[in-house]
Design a protein around this motif. Structure first.
Motif, PDB file in Angstrom:
ATOM      1  N   GLU A 137      -3.445  -7.966   6.746  1.00  0.00           N
ATOM      2  CA  GLU A 137      -2.828  -9.153   7.963  1.00  0.00           C
ATOM      3  C   GLU A 137      -4.038  -9.103   9.185  1.00  0.00           C
ATOM      4  OE1 GLU A 137       0.804  -8.727   8.975  1.00  0.00           O
ATOM      5  OE2 GLU A 137       2.506  -9.287   7.210  1.00  0.00           O
TER       6      GLU A 137
ATOM      7  N   THR B  55      -2.100  -2.665   1.951  1.00  0.00           N
ATOM      8  CA  THR B  55      -1.251  -3.714   2.818  1.00  0.00           C
ATOM      9  C   THR B  55       0.616  -3.147   2.997  1.00  0.00           C
ATOM     10  OG1 THR B  55      -0.206  -3.129   0.527  1.00  0.00           O
ATOM     11  CG2 THR B  55      -1.973  -5.519   0.763  1.00  0.00           C
TER      12      THR B  55
ATOM     13  N   GLY C 108       0.143  -3.030   6.746  1.00  0.00           N
ATOM     14  CA  GLY C 108      -0.579  -4.743   7.424  1.00  0.00           C
ATOM     15  C   GLY C 108      -2.069  -4.365   7.386  1.00  0.00           C
TER      16      GLY C 108
END
Length: 252
Positions: free
Chosen positions: A119, A113, A116
């Protein structure tokens, strides 16, 4: 079994050049007798957060390259690849390619995370332990290494954990310490394979290692681009656990 870790640089988002880079190193490892050969995380592209550009469908060229080398050398190859599944979701898959042309894929359970990754890549939901010529091999990818409970869950049925990675220089000592910790606490071998080289301003220092069930580094822990090998044996895991029956004292 003789195991090889291939610590290599990656030509950023250029899989054709990277495949050409690692091909002779795979051949060298096989010539040294390696039956299990491990490359890095997203071995062909680098740890890119642009899956729409660099990810391939399962069975794509980067996976086929592993299968071709496995068939050529009669060895098993493991590396991580950015792939798009039949459901259309992107995943960071550790791919085990066998000489008989079959594959096993493990989807990274813990996307990073901080960068990212969560995502852009879907998190895996299932552990993966496979038999490789009688050796019980459990697959993880990079950031998974920080989560001891995932490794603990598989310890009773694991002889060796394999962890391809792109672990950067600012947290290099974490990488080295966690590899040894996972080996010691689970009384199993760990094969951690990290890249070298720079991506923009982020360096990678390698530090790949093959570690035995008592935490000794059998091979690696270096900074250069090279393959290195060590012999591992499931009987050693059983002997260590019999002499030091620490796993039986776990609670929960």
């Amino acid at each position: 079994m003789r195991v090889a870790a291939i610590q290599h640089d990656i030509d950023w988002e250029d899989p054709e050049r990277t495949r050409a880079r690692v091909r002779p190193m795979i051949a060298d490892a096989a010539a040294d007798g390696a039956r299990l050969i491990v490359l890095t995380e997203m071995y062909a592209t680098g740890f890119s957060m642009d899956p729409a550009r660099i990810a391939e469908d399962e069975g794509g060229p980067n996976e086929q390259f592993l299968l071709e080398r496995a068939a050529e050398h009669g060895a098993h190859l493991i590396a991580s690849i950015a792939q798009r599944g039949p459901d259309g979701k992107y995943r960071n898959n550790a791919v085990l390619a066998r000489p008989d042309g079959t594959v096993t894929r493990y989807a990274k359970i813990h996307p990073f995370t901080f960068a990212g990754e969560h995502e852009r890549y879907a998190a895996g939901t299932e552990h993966c332990t496979v038999d490789v010529e009688g050796l019980r091999v459990s697959l993880f990818v990079c950031y998974d290494l920080r989560f001891a409970d995932e490794f603990w869950a598989l310890a009773p049925t694991t002889d060796v954990y394999v962890v391809p990675a792109n672990w950067p220089a600012p947290r290099h000592e974490h990488w080295r310490a966690l590899l040894r910790a996972r080996a010691i606490e689970n009384q199993a071998y760990v094969v951690g394979v990290n890249r070298v080289g720079a991506v923009r301003e982020l360096d990678h220092l390698g530090g790949s290692a093959i570690i035995d069930p008592l935490g000794a580094v059998l091979a690696g822990d270096t900074s250069g681009e090279a393959p290195f090998c060590a012999d591992i044996d499931g009987a050693t895991v059983r002997a260590v656990r019999k002499k030091f029956p620490f796993l039986a004292d776990r609670r929960g």
